[in-house]
Every structure is written in structure tokens, then in C-alpha cells.
Design a protein around this motif. Structure first.
Motif, mmCIF file in Angstrom:
data_model
loop_
_atom_site.group_PDB
_atom_site.id
_atom_site.type_symbol
_atom_site.label_atom_id
_atom_site.label_comp_id
_atom_site.label_asym_id
_atom_site.label_seq_id
_atom_site.Cartn_x
_atom_site.Cartn_y
_atom_site.Cartn_z
ATOM 1 N N GLY A 269 0.805 -1.216 0.000
ATOM 2 C CA GLY A 269 0.000 0.000 0.000
ATOM 3 C C GLY A 269 0.841 1.270 0.000
ATOM 4 O O GLY A 269 2.060 1.245 0.171
ATOM 5 N N TYR A 270 0.168 2.394 -0.193
ATOM 6 C CA TYR A 270 0.875 3.652 -0.402
ATOM 7 C C TYR A 270 1.531 4.199 0.868
ATOM 8 O O TYR A 270 2.448 5.017 0.787
ATOM 9 N N ILE A 271 1.102 3.786 2.065
ATOM 10 C CA ILE A 271 1.720 4.264 3.296
ATOM 11 C C ILE A 271 3.193 3.846 3.353
ATOM 12 O O ILE A 271 4.079 4.670 3.617
ATOM 13 N N GLU A 272 3.450 2.570 3.094
ATOM 14 C CA GLU A 272 4.824 2.066 3.101
ATOM 15 C C GLU A 272 5.656 2.757 2.021
ATOM 16 O O GLU A 272 6.813 3.141 2.259
ATOM 17 N N VAL A 273 5.083 2.915 0.821
ATOM 18 C CA VAL A 273 5.806 3.538 -0.286
ATOM 19 C C VAL A 273 6.115 4.996 0.028
ATOM 20 O O VAL A 273 7.241 5.474 -0.170
ATOM 21 N N ALA A 274 5.134 5.730 0.524
ATOM 22 C CA ALA A 274 5.323 7.154 0.813
ATOM 23 C C ALA A 274 6.359 7.368 1.917
ATOM 24 O O ALA A 274 7.230 8.236 1.804
ATOM 25 N N ALA A 275 6.289 6.575 2.990
ATOM 26 C CA ALA A 275 7.252 6.706 4.093
ATOM 27 C C ALA A 275 8.665 6.378 3.617
ATOM 28 O O ALA A 275 9.636 7.081 3.964
ATOM 29 N N ASN A 276 8.781 5.330 2.814
ATOM 30 C CA ASN A 276 10.090 4.955 2.273
ATOM 31 C C ASN A 276 10.638 6.055 1.369
ATOM 32 O O ASN A 276 11.831 6.383 1.413
ATOM 33 N N GLN A 277 9.768 6.652 0.540
ATOM 34 C CA GLN A 277 10.182 7.723 -0.370
ATOM 35 C C GLN A 277 10.685 8.934 0.406
ATOM 36 O O GLN A 277 11.690 9.553 0.049
ATOM 37 N N TYR A 346 7.386 16.907 4.466
ATOM 38 C CA TYR A 346 6.928 16.191 3.280
ATOM 39 C C TYR A 346 5.450 15.834 3.344
ATOM 40 O O TYR A 346 4.729 15.968 2.358
ATOM 41 N N ASN A 347 5.025 15.329 4.488
ATOM 42 C CA ASN A 347 3.644 14.855 4.607
ATOM 43 C C ASN A 347 3.248 14.835 6.078
ATOM 44 O O ASN A 347 4.087 14.542 6.939
ATOM 45 N N SER A 348 1.986 15.144 6.374
ATOM 46 C CA SER A 348 1.533 15.218 7.767
ATOM 47 C C SER A 348 0.620 14.062 8.161
ATOM 48 O O SER A 348 0.151 14.023 9.300
ATOM 49 N N GLN A 349 0.371 13.131 7.242
ATOM 50 C CA GLN A 349 -0.480 11.994 7.583
ATOM 51 C C GLN A 349 0.199 11.178 8.683
ATOM 52 O O GLN A 349 1.337 10.728 8.517
ATOM 53 N N PRO A 350 -0.459 10.961 9.837
ATOM 54 C CA PRO A 350 0.192 10.350 10.999
ATOM 55 C C PRO A 350 0.882 9.024 10.721
ATOM 56 O O PRO A 350 1.998 8.790 11.191
ATOM 57 N N GLU A 351 0.228 8.148 9.943
ATOM 58 C CA GLU A 351 0.828 6.836 9.679
ATOM 59 C C GLU A 351 2.128 6.963 8.871
ATOM 60 O O GLU A 351 3.104 6.247 9.122
ATOM 61 N N VAL A 352 2.123 7.896 7.916
ATOM 62 C CA VAL A 352 3.312 8.120 7.092
ATOM 63 C C VAL A 352 4.437 8.716 7.939
ATOM 64 O O VAL A 352 5.590 8.286 7.867
ATOM 65 N N VAL A 353 4.107 9.702 8.768
ATOM 66 C CA VAL A 353 5.108 10.351 9.622
ATOM 67 C C VAL A 353 5.732 9.362 10.590
ATOM 68 O O VAL A 353 6.964 9.320 10.768
ATOM 69 N N GLN A 354 4.913 8.538 11.215
ATOM 70 C CA GLN A 354 5.423 7.582 12.196
ATOM 71 C C GLN A 354 6.407 6.593 11.561
ATOM 72 O O GLN A 354 7.484 6.340 12.105
ATOM 73 N N LEU A 355 6.040 6.048 10.406
ATOM 74 C CA LEU A 355 6.906 5.061 9.765
ATOM 75 C C LEU A 355 8.173 5.711 9.213
ATOM 76 O O LEU A 355 9.277 5.172 9.381
ATOM 77 N N ALA A 356 8.045 6.863 8.576
ATOM 78 C CA ALA A 356 9.219 7.538 8.013
ATOM 79 C C ALA A 356 10.194 7.945 9.117
ATOM 80 O O ALA A 356 11.418 7.842 8.950
ATOM 81 N N THR A 357 9.678 8.401 10.251
ATOM 82 C CA THR A 357 10.534 8.772 11.382
ATOM 83 C C THR A 357 11.304 7.559 11.900
ATOM 84 O O THR A 357 12.500 7.654 12.226
#
Length: 463
Positions: A269-277, A346-357
Motif C-alpha cells: 500500500g501507499y503508506i509504506e511507499v510514501a514513508a520509504n520515499q 513532506y507529509n503530515s499523515q500520521p501513519e506516514v510520519v510515524q513510519l518515516a521517522t
């Protein structure tokens, strides 16, 4: 033994050479950052589409510019040896070499959607990724031509023109991104695809700027570039390919691993892709400073070998490597302190921020390993040594990094379940430190042999 006075002197020279390269790299990288940030502001889906599109574009682009980059060492060594009349032919033959790559790139663009489907990318992402990639292909001839002229300028130790051209490109890219992504000033709302068209426009501006610069500036007149147009010479082109293709292949090996990770993660899904990017984009951005040191070392070492000074070349390499490692430690501290704040740009969506951090924790170790391997690779290019570094890259990234990352990311340790992006980043850290070790050992051997046999110090020659 390297004396303190020599360290100070060489540090100043490297700084003068590297700073314009730093700004050039940062400005060019800013184009990708702007694409990522603006696409992320549109939506996480648009960001993921740009990320997946870039997963094919970046390896292709790096392979091509890497294959052309052998020109820098050739020009630097010819400049050091005072053989300026031989430089124009090397540059023109590199332009001929460039034309060999365009048809292959067009074929990839035609079948790019099939490639994404073959990799089982998320169907929602594929239209955005395909449109983004195909838009970028229109700018490929320009960005390759720009880099040929850049390598020519860099080899002569004129690193400022590329910086100015990159600034011009960024100034074009930012407003066009805004207009095309969000549909302003009467233009259609293209989302992530608009990033590709904006980047293409900036590529053409950069190329035209560099072309005009090298024609009118008097510091380039001694080489008499473009005063004569040389026909394609099979021997010249094959020699440039022999040196350049291993560089491009090494770039492709490393970047393809990053891209395959993005494609594998698209299944989750896009959460994993966006955080990795986001994480990849951040470590790539801070990597520009030590990378520029490596590029400056290629120039300095090539120039020293052209002057038959192999001991000086070795000293320059050690000094530059020390500077790069010091910079890497400082950058790591910045990542520790401002980790989450940087991600939220880059992005403020909580799931994306948590994984990217979380991924940025691994990014600190990623960065240090990448610094050492990239700096050593730049040193080896100064020696015109490209085939062994390519083998080192294949071993480190395709035989260690990717299998380990796939096992952890897609299957999990002891079949405990996929670790997803975390598993792949563990594999990346292992691969980078492996490449760093192999490149450094190769440099120690090669520099020793060059000092032992001074007649081999300069490998640049009229072909």
C-alpha cells in the motif's frame, strides 16, 4: 606521512572545488525534493505515484550519466598533463556516445506501464507513475547533454557553471510544479504527472545555459571546444564505454536496489511507499555534501596523476575521505535532532510520519556507510579504475543487500512475518558498509601499486 600544512592546503583546494559541486548537487536534488514535497501536499497517493515512477527513472538516469562520467577523469588527467588539444575530441565522442542511449530509453518509456504491472504495483499508483516517467523521458536528451558539458567543465576544475545552471533549472521547476500539479493559471490539474513535465522543462533550461556558457566564456577558449566537430570514432567511443559503462553499471546496481525496494513495498500500500520515499529523499539530500567531496577528489586525483604525482594523489584521497567522514558524523547528528520535523515537511499523515521517522533511525547508519563507499568510489574514478568497483557494487547490493532485505522485508526473520520497509533498510545498511569496505581496500592496493610503478600513474592518453 601527511603533514598538517599539507592537510590544510589540500582542504582549502578541495573546498574551493567542492563547494560549487555541493550547491550544484543540492540544487539538482532540490528538483526531486520539490517534486516529492509538492506531490505529497497534493496527496499521499500522488506522492506514492511519483515515488514508484522515480523507482524506474532514477536507475535509468544514473546508469546513463554514470556511463558518461568517465569524461571527468579523462579531462582532468589531460589537463594535468597539459594536453589541451586532445580534450575536445574526448568531449565530442562522449556526445556521440550519448546518442546510443536514447533509443533504449524510448523503448522503456513505451512499455513502462507493463513493467509496473509486472512488478505488481498498486493499480491506483500505476497511472500516476507511468505519466510521471513518460513526461521525464522528453527531458532525457537535455539532462544528458547538460552532464556531458558539466563533466568537461569539472575536469578543467571549473565547477561553478554547473551550479549556476542548476540554479536556473530549480527556478523554472518550482513555479511550474505549482502550476501543473495543482492546475493553476488555466493549466489542467495533473497531480504527480505535472512534476515530470516541470522537471523536463528545467532540464532543457540547464542544458541551454551550459551550452551558451562554455561557448562564450574565455576560460574555455584554450581547449577550443566546438571549433571542430569530430566524426564518431569507434576506437574513442569504445574506450569511453569501457571506462564509463562500469561506472554506470555500478550506479545502476545500487540505485536499482533502492527502486526495487519501492516496487516491492508497493504491494503493502501507499503508506509504506510514501514513508520509504520520504526517508530515501532525506538521506539523499544530506548525502549531497560528502558526494561532492568524492566528485572533487576525482578531479584532484586525476589532475595529480596527469602530473605524474602518485604520492600526492594518495595523500589527497586520505584527506578527502577524512573530510567526508567528518561531514557524515555532523549530518548524522542533524538527523537525530530534527528527525520528525524533517519528515513532517513532506507529509503530515500520521501513519506516514510515524513510519518515516522510524526509518530515519536506520537512515543515520545508512548515511555513514554511503558516505564512505561513495567517497572511495570517487577516489577510484580519479584513478580511472571502474571495473573492480562495479564488481564490488554487484557483490554488495545484488548478492548481499537485496537478498537480505527481501528476506527480512517480505518474509521476516525466522518466518515471523514481513518486516516490510524496516527489513529492507537493514539490508541497505549491510550492503553499503560492504561496498565501503571493498572500495577502501581496493584504493589501498591501487594507490600502493601506482606509487610502486610511477609509469602507470596517468592512464589518460590519446586513443
Amino acid at each position: 606521512m601527511i603533514h598538517l600544512a599539507e592537510i590544510k592546503k589540500e582542504s582549502r583546494i578541495l573546498t574551493v572545488l567542492a563547494m560549487p559541486i555541493v550547491f550544484s548537487q543540492l540544487l539538482q536534488m532540490s528538483t526531486s525534493v520539490v517534486d516529492t514535497v509538492m506531490a505529497g501536499q497534493a496527496s499521499a497517493l500522488e506522492l506514492a505515484g511519483v515515488g514508484v515512477g522515480a523507482s524506474i527513472w532514477v536507475p535509468l538516469f544514473l546508469f546513463l550519466i554514470g556511463s558518461l562520467s568517465a569524461l571527468t577523469a579523462y579531462v582532468a588527467q589531460l589537463d594535468g598533463a597539459g594536453k589541451w588539444s586532445e580534450i575536445p575530441n574526448q568531449v565530442i565522442q562522449t556526445f556521440w556516445k550519448l546518442t546510443l542511449f536514447i533509443p533504449v530509453s524510448i523503448i522503456i518509456a513505451v512499455y513502462i506501464d507493463d513493467i509496473f504491472r509486472l512488478m505488481q504495483a498498486d493499480p491506483e499508483i500505476i497511472p500516476i507513475a507511468t505519466g510521471y516517467f513518460r513526461a521525464l523521458i522528453w527531458g532525457l536528451p537535455a539532462v544528458l547533454g547538460f552532464n556531458v558539458l558539466r563533466y568537461y567543465c569539472d575536469g578543467l576544475s571549473f565547477t561553478k557553471p554547473a551550479m549556476l545552471a542548476s540554479l536556473m533549472g530549480l527556478l523554472v521547476n518550482i513555479p511550474l510544479n505549482y502550476v501543473l500539479i495543482f492546475g493553476k493559471l488555466g493549466f489542467p490539474k495533473l497531480g504527480g504527472i505535472g512534476c515530470g513535465w516541470a522537471s523536463t522543462a528545467s532540464f532543457w533550461v540547464m542544458f541551454l545555459f551550459m551550452l551558451i556558457w562554455v561557448i562564450i566564456r574565455k576560460e574555455f577558449h584554450p581547449t577550443r571546444l566546438f571549433k571542430e566537430w569530430y566524426k564518431p570514432n569507434r576506437l574513442h567511443i569504445s574506450s569511453l564505454l569501457k571506462t564509463g559503462l562500469p561506472i554506470g553499471m555500478a550506479f545502476l546496481v545500487e540505485s536499482s536496489v533502492f527502486s526495487m525496494i519501492a516496487l516491492f513495498l508497493s504491494k503493502f500500500g501507499y503508506i509504506e511507499v510514501a514513508a520509504n520515499q520520504i526517508a530515501m529523499n532525506l538521506v539523499a539530500l544530506i548525502f549531497m555534501l560528502p558526494l561532492s567531496i568524492g566528485m572533487a577528489l576525482t578531479i584532484r586525483i586525476g589532475n595529480s596523476l596527469g602530473k605524474q604525482q602518485p604520492i600526492m594523489a594518495r595523500h589527497i584521497a586520505f584527506i578527502g575521505l577524512g573530510i567526508a567522514i567528518l561531514i557524515g558524523i555532523v549530518n548524522g547528528g542533524i538527523l537525530i535532532v530534527f528527525n520528525e520535523n524533517l519528515v513532517r515537511l513532506y507529509n503530515s499523515q500520521p501513519e506516514v510520519v510515524q513510519l518515516a521517522t522510524w526509518l530515519m533511525v536506520f537512515g543515520i547508519f545508512f548515511h555513514l556507510g554511503d558516505i564512505i563507499q561513495a567517497t572511495c568510489a570517487g577516489i577510484l574514478r580519479g584513478y580511472n579504475d571502474t571495473q573492480v568497483p562495479m564488481i564490488n557494487a554487484i557483490v554488495s547490493f545484488w548478492l548481499l543487500c537485496l537478498p537480505l532485505g527481501y528476506w527480512l522485508g517480505m518474509i521476516g526473520f525466522n518466518n515471523s512475518g514481513p518486516m516490510k520497509a524496516t527489513g529492507f533498510w537493514i539490508g541497505l545498511v549491510a550492503g553499503l558498509f560492504s561496498a565501503a569496505t571493498l572500495h577502501f581496500v581496493r584504493f589501498l592496493y591501487l594507490s600502493h601499486q601506482t606509487i610502486k610503478h610511477p609509469q602507470t600513474a596517468s592512464s589518460a592518453q590519446s586513443i
